[in-house]
Design a protein around this motif. Sequence first.
Motif, PDB file in Angstrom:
ATOM      1  N   ALA A 178       0.841  -0.831   0.008  1.00 54.81           N
ATOM      2  CA  ALA A 178       0.368  -0.310   0.078  1.00 54.81           C
ATOM      3  C   ALA A 178       1.095   1.316  -0.165  1.00 54.81           C
ATOM      4  N   ILE A 179       2.070   0.885   0.478  1.00 53.98           N
ATOM      5  CA  ILE A 179       3.061   1.982   0.452  1.00 53.98           C
ATOM      6  C   ILE A 179       4.138   2.585  -1.130  1.00 53.98           C
ATOM      7  N   GLY A 180       3.767   1.477  -1.643  1.00 49.26           N
ATOM      8  CA  GLY A 180       4.189   1.412  -2.803  1.00 49.26           C
ATOM      9  C   GLY A 180       5.358   0.802  -3.198  1.00 49.26           C
ATOM     10  N   HIS A 306      -5.467  -4.866  -4.955  1.00 51.06           N
ATOM     11  CA  HIS A 306      -6.039  -3.438  -5.952  1.00 51.06           C
ATOM     12  C   HIS A 306      -5.047  -3.231  -6.619  1.00 51.06           C
TER      13      HIS A 306
ATOM     14  N   LYS B  52      -8.989   6.510  -3.316  1.00 46.53           N
ATOM     15  CA  LYS B  52      -8.328   6.005  -3.591  1.00 46.53           C
ATOM     16  C   LYS B  52      -7.639   6.016  -5.194  1.00 46.53           C
ATOM     17  N   VAL B  57      -3.598   4.822  -5.884  1.00 43.90           N
ATOM     18  CA  VAL B  57      -3.858   3.666  -5.677  1.00 43.90           C
ATOM     19  C   VAL B  57      -4.849   2.290  -6.671  1.00 43.90           C
ATOM     20  N   LEU B  58      -5.886   3.208  -7.379  1.00 45.63           N
ATOM     21  CA  LEU B  58      -6.525   2.648  -8.379  1.00 45.63           C
ATOM     22  C   LEU B  58      -6.998   3.694  -9.301  1.00 45.63           C
ATOM     23  N   PRO B  77       0.621   5.551  -5.703  1.00 48.77           N
ATOM     24  CA  PRO B  77       0.805   6.323  -4.224  1.00 48.77           C
ATOM     25  C   PRO B  77       1.900   7.048  -3.946  1.00 48.77           C
ATOM     26  N   SER B  78       3.354   6.585  -4.822  1.00 47.82           N
ATOM     27  CA  SER B  78       4.581   6.943  -4.389  1.00 47.82           C
ATOM     28  C   SER B  78       4.447   9.102  -5.626  1.00 47.82           C
ATOM     29  N   ARG B  81       2.162  11.291  -3.669  1.00 48.75           N
ATOM     30  CA  ARG B  81       2.808  11.861  -2.480  1.00 48.75           C
ATOM     31  C   ARG B  81       3.804  13.189  -2.818  1.00 48.75           C
TER      32      ARG B  81
END
Lengths: 306, 511
Positions: A178-180, A306, B52, B57-58, B77-78, B81
Amino acid sequence: MDLVANILIGVIIAATPLVFAAIGELVVEKSGVLNLGVEGMMIIGAIAAFATTIETGSILGGIVAAIICGALMALLFAFLTQTLLANQVATGLALTLFGLGLAALIGQGYSGKSAPPFPKLHIPGLSDLPVVGPLLFGHDFLVYLSFALGIGVAWFLNRTRAGLIVRAIGENHDAAHAIGYPVVLIRYATIMFGGACAAVGGAYLSIVQTPLWVENMTAGRGWIALALVVFATWLPGRLYLGAYLFGGITIVQLHSQALGLKVEPQLLAMLPYLATIVVLVIISADRTRARLNAPASLGQTFFASH
Amino acid sequence: MEKTSEYLLELKGLTKTFPGVVASDNVSFQVGHGEIHALLGENGAGKSTLVKMIYGVLQPDGGVMHLHGETYAPANPSAARAHGLGMVFQHFLLFDALTVIENIELGIAPELAKGDLRSRIVEVSEFYGLKLDPDRLVGELSVGQRQRVEIVRCLLQNPRLIIMDEPTSVLTPQEVEVLFRTLRQLASEGCSILYISHKLEEIRALCHKATVLRGGKVVAACTPAEESAKSLAEMMIGDVLVPAKRTETMIGAERLRVDKVSLPSTHQFGVSLKDVSLSVRGGEILGIAGVAGNGQEELMEFLIGERLTRRADAIVIGGVEAGRKGPDARRALGLCPVPEERLGHAAVPGMSLVENTILSARVRKQLAGSGIIDYARTREFMQEIISGFDVRTAGMDHAARSLSGGNLQKFIMGREILQAPSVLIACQPTWGVDAGAAAAIHNALIDLTKNGAAIVVISQDLDELMAISDRIAVIANGALSDPEPVAEVTIESIGRKMGGPSSVEHADVPH
C-alpha cells in the motif's frame, strides 16, 4: 596439536556449505517467503558445478554455473509462489524432490570421476605458521567468501534502505504494498539470491569437500540449513554459531569413529539431526522470543487486491 | 511555475466501475486551499474508492482531476506523494517489529530520508504537539501513538493535501481533541484536509465543507456547521432515522460472573488482563469501552473460552463454574460470542454461510444432534437469519468471504442472537453496518434483554455504548474499571478513564 588443527579445519569445511545455504535462506525468509526447496537447490548447485568443472576444467566456471542454475531453480519457485500464488510449503517440497531427481539424472555420467583440486590460499610466511597458519590463512577462497557474505547480508539488512524495505515486506506485505513497494518483484530478487547461495553451498560439497559426485550427496544439509535460520532467530551472527556447531558435530562423529570409540555409527550419524530437533524444541518453547525476529508475513501468500 | 487556482483539488465526473457495481458514479467536488473538507457516507457509499483514486491506488475509468489547476492523474501512491498528497489510512500502514524512525523512513521519498531524519521527526512532532519517541518499536505503541507516527510521516513530506480515513475511530475523546488541534493548525497554514468519517458531531465541529455520498453518487454538498447531526445522517442514508430506544426491562438473576482474573497475553504485543471482575444480570446490557488494544482481545478470548483458566470459578455462567470449559461447553450453558474479527474468527472465510451456521449453532439448535448434519433444519434456521437481519447474499451456499463487511456482520449478529443465548458477548456489534442496520441490531439486542438475557458489548464507539448500555465500564491497559450506571457517566468522564496514550507493559516484550 595437529589433530586439533585438523579437526578445526574439518569443522570449517563441514560448516561452510551450511553457511552459504542458510544465509541465502535467511534473506529469503526476511522478505517473508519460506522456501523449503533449499536441499533441491543445493544438489542442483552441486551437480552443475561438478559437471561444468569436469567439462571445462575451470573451477570458477563451475561455481558460476552453480550460481546460475541455483537462481534458475529459485526463479521457478518464485514464479509458482509469487505469480501463480501456489502454496509455498508444497512448492518448496516439490522443488526439493525435483532437484534431487534432476541432479541424479544429469549426474549419471559423472559418478566415479573426480574434480581437479581446489586452490587454497597461500600467503608466504603467514600460511606456514604452525596451527594458526593453516587455520586462518590456508583455506580456499569460498571459506572467506562465506564470512564476507554474512557480514554483507547483516550490513545490507540493518544499514541500508533496500534492506529495510526487505524487512518491511517480510513484516507486513500488505502495508508495504500500500505504501508503494513492489512486493512481488523484491521477493523474486531475494528468492533468486537464496537459490544462488544454496547452489554455492552445494558446489562447495562437490568440488571442494569431497570432490566427487555422489547421488544425494547433500544428504539433508539443505534441511539443516533451514533449521539453522530458525535456530539463529533470523540473526546472521547467530547463524554462524549454529553452522559451526553442526559442522563440529559432524566432524566429531567422524573422528570418534576413527579413534575406535564404541558407539554405534548410526547413532552418531543421527546426532546433527537430533541436535536440530532439540534446538527447535527449545526455541519453540519460548514463543514470544522466537517471534521477535521472525518475519510476521513468513510463508503467507501475498495477493494484491488492487 | 505553479498556476494559481481557486481550488487545490478539483474532481470532475470521476467514475469507477467494478464488476457488478458502480463504486463511483460521476463524482464532482472541489477542495479549497486550507479547507477541511468532509467526505461523508455510509459504508459502501464509495468513499474509499474515491480516496483510492485521489491517492493513486486505483485509476478512474472516467472523469478528470485537477490539482492546483493542472491535470492530475497519479499512477501510483508514490506519484501522489510526489504531488504533495499524504494519507493517513484507517488501517495503519505500519510495521510492528520496526522502530518509529524505520517506519517513517519507509513511508517517505528516499531523498527526504537522507540527512538527519531523527531530529526532523522530533522537530515536526513537537511543533504539532504529537510527541513521539523515534526509537520505540511500533508494536509497543498505543493505537493513538501509532496514528501519530502516520501523521508525522505525512507531515515530513510537506503535504498540500492530507487525506484522513476515519482517523478518530481508534482514539479516546481526549486524543481526538489533540488531533483536531493539529488539523486546525495545519489548515491555518494552508494545508487542505480531506476528512472521511461517519461521526457526524465531529464533522460538525471540525469541517468547513462537506460532500455527502450515497451509492457512489454525490447526493448533497453542505456546510456542516449549519446542519444538525440528524439532518446530516438523513442525507447520508436518504431516509428518516429512528434510533434505538432503551426501555425499562426487568433486571433478573446474575447470568455471568467473572472473578478477579489475571491472564498474561499470548500475543507478542498484547496486553495482559489484570484482576478483571464483572457481573452481569439478566435483562442488562454492560458496555465495555476502551481504546483498541487495551486488552479487549484477551478479555474476549477469556470470556468465550478460547483460553481456559486454572480456577474453574474464575468465570461463572448461569450459576455453573466454567473456567475449565471450552467454547462449545459454554455455548451449551447459554453463552454465545461475537468476536471482533469477522473473517477468520467469527466466520470461516472459505466456507459457505450454511457451514458457518452449523459450526456456530450446532450445539444450541441441534443441527447435528446424532453426529450427522441436518441440512434441512440448518437451512430453515439460515432463512430465519437472512430475513430477520436483512442479510443480502446471492445464496446460502456462497462463501462467507463473498459477503460485504456489513452483510457479514448482520449475518453473524443474527446467527448468534437467534440462538436465544442467555449471555451474549458482542465485540463491535455494529462494525461496518449502515445506520439503519445498526439501529436494527441495537433493537434486536434490546429485545434479547427483554427475554432475560445478559449482554456484554465491547465497543470503541462511545455513542453506541451510551445509547444501549445500562452500565458502562472501561478497559484500559488490561484493567477493567467498576461499571457505572449510564445515567451517571459522560463522554468526558469515560474518556478520562480510557486514558491518554496508554503505556504498554515492557515486561511482555523481551529485548
